[in-house]
Design a protein around this motif. Sequence first.
Motif, PDB file in Angstrom:
ATOM      1  N   PHE A   1      39.105  -9.161  55.504  1.00  0.00           N
ATOM      2  CA  PHE A   1      38.154 -10.145  56.011  1.00  0.00           C
ATOM      3  C   PHE A   1      38.628 -10.762  57.322  1.00  0.00           C
ATOM      4  N   SER A   2      39.937 -10.915  57.478  1.00  0.00           N
ATOM      5  CA  SER A   2      40.462 -11.429  58.747  1.00  0.00           C
ATOM      6  C   SER A   2      40.176 -10.449  59.880  1.00  0.00           C
ATOM      7  N   ALA A   3      40.381  -9.163  59.598  1.00  0.00           N
ATOM      8  CA  ALA A   3      40.129  -8.133  60.612  1.00  0.00           C
ATOM      9  C   ALA A   3      38.654  -8.072  60.986  1.00  0.00           C
ATOM     10  N   LEU A   4      37.775  -8.189  59.988  1.00  0.00           N
ATOM     11  CA  LEU A   4      36.335  -8.128  60.252  1.00  0.00           C
ATOM     12  C   LEU A   4      35.851  -9.330  61.044  1.00  0.00           C
ATOM     13  N   SER A   5      36.459 -10.479  60.822  1.00  0.00           N
ATOM     14  CA  SER A   5      36.061 -11.668  61.575  1.00  0.00           C
ATOM     15  C   SER A   5      36.589 -11.641  63.006  1.00  0.00           C
ATOM     16  N   ALA A   6      37.657 -10.876  63.224  1.00  0.00           N
ATOM     17  CA  ALA A   6      38.270 -10.825  64.556  1.00  0.00           C
ATOM     18  C   ALA A   6      37.615  -9.799  65.471  1.00  0.00           C
ATOM     19  N   LEU A   7      37.216  -8.655  64.902  1.00  0.00           N
ATOM     20  CA  LEU A   7      36.665  -7.573  65.707  1.00  0.00           C
ATOM     21  C   LEU A   7      35.517  -6.893  64.975  1.00  0.00           C
ATOM     22  N   PRO A   8      34.512  -6.397  65.726  1.00  0.00           N
ATOM     23  CA  PRO A   8      33.433  -5.644  65.072  1.00  0.00           C
ATOM     24  C   PRO A   8      33.930  -4.269  64.626  1.00  0.00           C
ATOM     25  N   HIS A   9      33.529  -3.858  63.445  1.00  0.00           N
ATOM     26  CA  HIS A   9      33.882  -2.551  62.905  1.00  0.00           C
ATOM     27  C   HIS A   9      32.605  -1.817  62.500  1.00  0.00           C
ATOM     28  N   ALA A  10      32.641  -0.498  62.601  1.00  0.00           N
ATOM     29  CA  ALA A  10      31.464   0.309  62.269  1.00  0.00           C
ATOM     30  C   ALA A  10      31.460   0.785  60.828  1.00  0.00           C
ATOM     31  N   LEU A  11      32.624   0.762  60.175  1.00  0.00           N
ATOM     32  CA  LEU A  11      32.745   1.323  58.834  1.00  0.00           C
ATOM     33  C   LEU A  11      34.008   0.773  58.182  1.00  0.00           C
ATOM     34  N   VAL A  12      33.941   0.557  56.860  1.00  0.00           N
ATOM     35  CA  VAL A  12      35.117   0.148  56.089  1.00  0.00           C
ATOM     36  C   VAL A  12      35.382   1.195  55.019  1.00  0.00           C
ATOM     37  N   VAL A  13      36.614   1.676  54.950  1.00  0.00           N
ATOM     38  CA  VAL A  13      37.043   2.636  53.935  1.00  0.00           C
ATOM     39  C   VAL A  13      37.965   1.903  52.968  1.00  0.00           C
ATOM     40  N   ILE A  14      37.596   1.861  51.685  1.00  0.00           N
ATOM     41  CA  ILE A  14      38.346   1.073  50.689  1.00  0.00           C
ATOM     42  C   ILE A  14      38.795   1.989  49.556  1.00  0.00           C
ATOM     43  N   ASP A  15      40.063   1.899  49.206  1.00  0.00           N
ATOM     44  CA  ASP A  15      40.570   2.646  48.049  1.00  0.00           C
ATOM     45  C   ASP A  15      40.125   1.943  46.769  1.00  0.00           C
ATOM     46  N   LEU A  16      39.629   2.717  45.827  1.00  0.00           N
ATOM     47  CA  LEU A  16      39.150   2.149  44.572  1.00  0.00           C
ATOM     48  C   LEU A  16      40.273   1.490  43.781  1.00  0.00           C
ATOM     49  N   ARG A  17      41.488   2.066  43.862  1.00  0.00           N
ATOM     50  CA  ARG A  17      42.616   1.573  43.074  1.00  0.00           C
ATOM     51  C   ARG A  17      43.649   0.904  43.969  1.00  0.00           C
ATOM     52  N   LEU A  18      43.352  -0.296  44.391  1.00  0.00           N
ATOM     53  CA  LEU A  18      44.329  -1.060  45.156  1.00  0.00           C
ATOM     54  C   LEU A  18      45.385  -1.612  44.209  1.00  0.00           C
ATOM     55  N   GLY A  19      46.578  -1.828  44.717  1.00  0.00           N
ATOM     56  CA  GLY A  19      47.685  -2.228  43.864  1.00  0.00           C
ATOM     57  C   GLY A  19      47.451  -3.489  43.066  1.00  0.00           C
ATOM     58  N   LYS A  20      47.121  -4.602  43.741  1.00  0.00           N
ATOM     59  CA  LYS A  20      46.962  -5.886  43.065  1.00  0.00           C
ATOM     60  C   LYS A  20      45.505  -6.331  42.985  1.00  0.00           C
ATOM     61  N   GLU A  21      44.590  -5.485  43.439  1.00  0.00           N
ATOM     62  CA  GLU A  21      43.177  -5.827  43.442  1.00  0.00           C
ATOM     63  C   GLU A  21      42.348  -4.641  42.972  1.00  0.00           C
ATOM     64  N   ASP A  22      41.169  -4.940  42.481  1.00  0.00           N
ATOM     65  CA  ASP A  22      40.208  -3.907  42.120  1.00  0.00           C
ATOM     66  C   ASP A  22      39.371  -3.612  43.360  1.00  0.00           C
ATOM     67  N   GLY A  23      39.473  -2.379  43.857  1.00  0.00           N
ATOM     68  CA  GLY A  23      38.725  -2.011  45.053  1.00  0.00           C
ATOM     69  C   GLY A  23      37.232  -2.219  44.904  1.00  0.00           C
ATOM     70  N   MET A  24      36.714  -2.065  43.677  1.00  0.00           N
ATOM     71  CA  MET A  24      35.294  -2.288  43.434  1.00  0.00           C
ATOM     72  C   MET A  24      34.923  -3.733  43.690  1.00  0.00           C
ATOM     73  N   ASN A  25      35.760  -4.650  43.239  1.00  0.00           N
ATOM     74  CA  ASN A  25      35.490  -6.068  43.473  1.00  0.00           C
ATOM     75  C   ASN A  25      35.577  -6.411  44.956  1.00  0.00           C
ATOM     76  N   VAL A  26      36.521  -5.785  45.642  1.00  0.00           N
ATOM     77  CA  VAL A  26      36.639  -6.009  47.087  1.00  0.00           C
ATOM     78  C   VAL A  26      35.375  -5.543  47.790  1.00  0.00           C
ATOM     79  N   ALA A  27      34.886  -4.364  47.411  1.00  0.00           N
ATOM     80  CA  ALA A  27      33.658  -3.840  48.016  1.00  0.00           C
ATOM     81  C   ALA A  27      32.469  -4.744  47.706  1.00  0.00           C
ATOM     82  N   ARG A  28      32.406  -5.251  46.485  1.00  0.00           N
ATOM     83  CA  ARG A  28      31.310  -6.137  46.100  1.00  0.00           C
ATOM     84  C   ARG A  28      31.337  -7.421  46.921  1.00  0.00           C
ATOM     85  N   GLN A  29      32.525  -7.993  47.110  1.00  0.00           N
ATOM     86  CA  GLN A  29      32.640  -9.204  47.922  1.00  0.00           C
ATOM     87  C   GLN A  29      32.184  -8.946  49.354  1.00  0.00           C
ATOM     88  N   LEU A  30      32.581  -7.801  49.870  1.00  0.00           N
ATOM     89  CA  LEU A  30      32.185  -7.458  51.239  1.00  0.00           C
ATOM     90  C   LEU A  30      30.680  -7.265  51.343  1.00  0.00           C
TER      91      LEU A  30
END
Length: 240
Positions: A39-68
């Motif tokens: 979220f810090s990166a997205l607020s700092a610069l425009p991005h065309a696409l986000v690639v998220i790993d489903l199995r992040l170490g300390k987070e659920d990638g699905m929840n991260v995608a949902r928040q985004l």
Amino acid sequence: MTTRILIVDDEQGVRDLLTELLEQHGFDVTAVADSDAMFSALSALPHALVVIDLRLGKEDGMNVARQLRHKSVIPIMMLTGKGDETDRILGLELAADDFLMKPFNNREFLARVRALIRRTTELSVPARRDDLSSHERISFNDWTLDLTSRELFNAAGQPLELTYAEFNLLEALVRAPNRILSRDQLLELTRGNETEVFDRTIDVLILRLRRKIEPNPRQPSLIRTERGLGYIFSAHICQC
């Protein structure tokens, strides 16, 4: 302007590999390990696409995608392990625009990245509103779909945010009103051969659309299911 892509993966090796691959093919890359940095990166610069790993170490990638997705309609590609089809179905329903199974071929990854970016380029360009008479628009019920600016407006003229996949599906439906379209036909019209497809892709996108445009999504009147055949868009269409 160089296209910037954001990678979210907790493994340094994966971040390095994808960064090198994308930079070799002309992309700018931001690579981070968690949602806070994302979220810090997205607020700092425009991005065309986000690639998220489903199995992040300390987070659920699905929840991260949902928040985004709650904050943005930016295209989301998720990386998933073999055998995670249930997660892919749920992810498409909730947030993601595409999935890619690991391990993947580098050429396929690049092709899928380019396909997502190409299909969403129009969404990042502000629509010209000084000459709406030149726009191709289709009205149905209390909605107006502007095919030129790729926007959907309600009866009050307020835009409703659609992801690129939702917009493409709705466009396919309104261009063939009162006709039964099979899942295969809708997949061909909305996703082509550039992205991985599986049986439930259209079903979950239909659910997403119903939640946004149906008066009662549990008893849909616009996008009706024809059991065993596909879907039919039941509406009077007016091309403006």
